[in-house]
Write an enzyme that holds these catalytic residues in place. Sequence first.
Site, short mmCIF file in Angstrom:
data_model
loop_
_atom_site.label_atom_id
_atom_site.label_comp_id
_atom_site.label_asym_id
_atom_site.label_seq_id
_atom_site.Cartn_x
_atom_site.Cartn_y
_atom_site.Cartn_z
CB CYS A 157 -31.09 -21.62 -31.18
SG CYS A 157 -32.36 -22.40 -30.20
CD GLU B 7 -27.66 -25.03 -23.61
OE1 GLU B 7 -27.29 -25.38 -24.75
OE2 GLU B 7 -27.33 -25.63 -22.58
P1 NAD Z 1 -27.31 -12.05 -28.44
O1 NAD Z 1 -26.10 -12.83 -28.09
O2 NAD Z 1 -27.17 -10.89 -29.35
O3 NAD Z 1 -27.98 -11.47 -27.11
C1 NAD Z 1 -28.24 -12.29 -25.96
C2 NAD Z 1 -28.23 -11.39 -24.73
O4 NAD Z 1 -26.90 -10.91 -24.53
C3 NAD Z 1 -29.13 -10.15 -24.88
O5 NAD Z 1 -29.75 -9.88 -23.65
C4 NAD Z 1 -28.13 -9.06 -25.27
O6 NAD Z 1 -28.57 -7.77 -24.89
C5 NAD Z 1 -26.90 -9.48 -24.49
N1 NAD Z 1 -25.65 -8.98 -25.09
C6 NAD Z 1 -25.40 -8.73 -26.40
N2 NAD Z 1 -24.14 -8.32 -26.57
C7 NAD Z 1 -23.56 -8.31 -25.33
C8 NAD Z 1 -22.28 -7.99 -24.84
N3 NAD Z 1 -21.31 -7.59 -25.66
N4 NAD Z 1 -22.04 -8.13 -23.51
C9 NAD Z 1 -23.01 -8.55 -22.68
N5 NAD Z 1 -24.27 -8.88 -23.09
C10 NAD Z 1 -24.54 -8.75 -24.40
O7 NAD Z 1 -28.39 -13.09 -28.99
P2 NAD Z 1 -29.84 -12.80 -29.61
O8 NAD Z 1 -29.69 -12.12 -30.93
O9 NAD Z 1 -30.75 -12.18 -28.59
O10 NAD Z 1 -30.35 -14.30 -29.81
C11 NAD Z 1 -29.98 -15.04 -30.94
C12 NAD Z 1 -28.85 -15.99 -30.62
O11 NAD Z 1 -29.24 -16.83 -29.54
C13 NAD Z 1 -28.54 -16.92 -31.78
O12 NAD Z 1 -27.16 -17.10 -31.88
C14 NAD Z 1 -29.23 -18.22 -31.36
O13 NAD Z 1 -28.68 -19.37 -31.95
C15 NAD Z 1 -29.04 -18.19 -29.90
N6 NAD Z 1 -30.02 -19.01 -29.21
C16 NAD Z 1 -29.61 -20.23 -28.75
C17 NAD Z 1 -30.52 -21.06 -28.11
C18 NAD Z 1 -30.10 -22.41 -27.59
O14 NAD Z 1 -30.85 -23.00 -26.82
N7 NAD Z 1 -28.93 -22.91 -27.98
C19 NAD Z 1 -31.85 -20.65 -27.96
C20 NAD Z 1 -32.22 -19.39 -28.43
C21 NAD Z 1 -31.29 -18.58 -29.05
#
Ligand code: NAD
Length: 543
Positions: A327, A293
């Site tokens: 989100c 998501e």
């Molecule tokens: P993010 O993508 O930066 O991080 C998510 C996870 O991925 C974290 O644990 C992070 O450490 C890890 N990560 C980051 N870069 C990585 C890489 N290159 N390789 C592997 N893992 C990596 O997201 P965030 O800032 O924590 O959360 C915000 C985002 O999440 C927004 O885009 C938001 O829309 C989305 N979100 C979506 C929903 C939904 O249900 N659709 C819900 C909550 C948040």
Amino acid sequence: MYKDLQSVPKAYNEPIKSYAPDSPERASIKAMLAMMKSEEIEIPMVIGGKRVKSDKKIAIHPPHDHGHVLGYYYKSDAEHVTLAIEAALKAAKDWAAMPWEHRATIFLKAADLLSGPYRDRINAATMLAQSKTVHQAEIDAACELADFYRFNVQYMTEIYAHQPASDKTTWNRLEYRPLEGFVYALTPFNFTSIAGNLPTAPALMGNVVVWKCSNTQVYSANVLMDLYEEAGVPPGVINLVFPSGPVGGKVVMEHPDFAGFHFTGSTAVFQSIWKTIGTNISKYKTYPRIVGETGGKDFVMVHKTANVDQVVTALIRGAFEFQGQKCSAASRAYIPDNLWPELKEKLIEQVAGIRMGDPEDFTNFMCAVIDEASYDKLALFIDHAKKDKDAEIIAGGEYDKSKGWFIRPTVIVAGDPHYVTMEEELFGPVLTIYVYEADKWEEALELLDTTSIYALTGAVFSNDRYATEQATKYLSQAAGNFYINDKPTGAVVGQQPFGGARASGTNDKAGSYLNLIRWTSPRTIKENFLPPTEYRYPFMEKK
Ligand code: NAD
């Protein structure tokens, strides 16, 4: 195998406490906040039930008070991720053999612990380290997560109850096995409930899990690991590690036993990981289940018959609660020109009055954004909007990082409906508005539908039933969660299953059976009571 499915306690939504002045819950959370703020704790990884430290300690600071230290966590390297995978695989056989009702019991107990003795601790951790107001922490960390645990147990029993037909002399059954291997749960910073749900939903279905939380959610993740231990999750079933994303990803995505990926986070990270999984596909023993998501550019579409006060409230709550870091946050709005003068005046006045600051001051409506990187990115977009001829900032636009990562709630009016902040997810308290000609409703719907790559949430405000019906039909693929005369945030487990399509994710709907079904690999068992003893069929007779 699946007897007594009906006997499970019925799931219900955890009632939300008000924290109003003089309420007992207010006194109790204030005491917990003071206590937690006065300590510096150490947060080790949890691998095979053991607390593990490394030689690298990272400090945890409240986003609204970055000079303060709440504690330290121990950074993981690739070796720790390998150990976590091994611990998970070691626990897999016994956990898969655990009867479903015992798995259910553990998570029902976790729900009661969370909404009871752990409530203050999980809420205070979420307030201090993720900068949520008490209300935002309560609806997320205590209530939504307890709802996930309780409703997921109910959905699991509903899935198990689905059994095939049997014929005379045969009995057909579906055995809902866990996936063969381990599941990787990769979670975002913004919801403690999502961080809690992503590892536990597969675990409930009998899977073993390696969980990597966001660096900025470690403080509340630590509370959850204590909760799981007390609820009875056996060692090795959920292992928590703190590597950088790419380090964790590399070890996991190359492992032959990698069987499932449960992700919530940004679209870019999800797409890059999906590519890696594709490249490595021949290395795995099984095809990994991929559930993700991701981002959104969530809309509010306003018809010329809408009620202005209702729209203003929905925009302010939808765009600015938790600093727009949901989100589902409203980040673009389409306003008809007949309502614009009145709406603009009310919006500017109310946004100017929004109180922002430390979550320990309960009069605040907003707190700080999560970290410096997010602050810098938002400040950059705001600076551009100040200069761009296609944009005008009508409210907010100020930011200040002297004590915390504070960005004032900001409203941009875009002259061009494709201005960058109408299309890109910023993930902060920035709302962009496009004013359209009130009589060009259908063109506005078309514009909305074709403007962004995302399709997560969206709302229509209208008091004309034809227009409402038209928008519902026209925007059928524009949002996975569609709201009529309501803000686009605040989905409740069991009531509005959550998730979007297009670039917003695989739409496996967290908080429903549709998500849980991805964490099982059914085996069909046919038993024949009277096996035939003659291979020839009657049609083969000569006469
Ligand atoms: P993010 O993508 O930066 O991080 C998510 C996870 O991925 C974290 O644990 C992070 O450490 C890890 N990560 C980051 N870069 C990585 C890489 N290159 N390789 C592997 N893992 C990596 O997201 P965030 O800032 O924590 O959360 C915000 C985002 O999440 C927004 O885009 C938001 O829309 C989305 N979100 C979506 C929903 C939904 O249900 N659709 C819900 C909550 C948040």
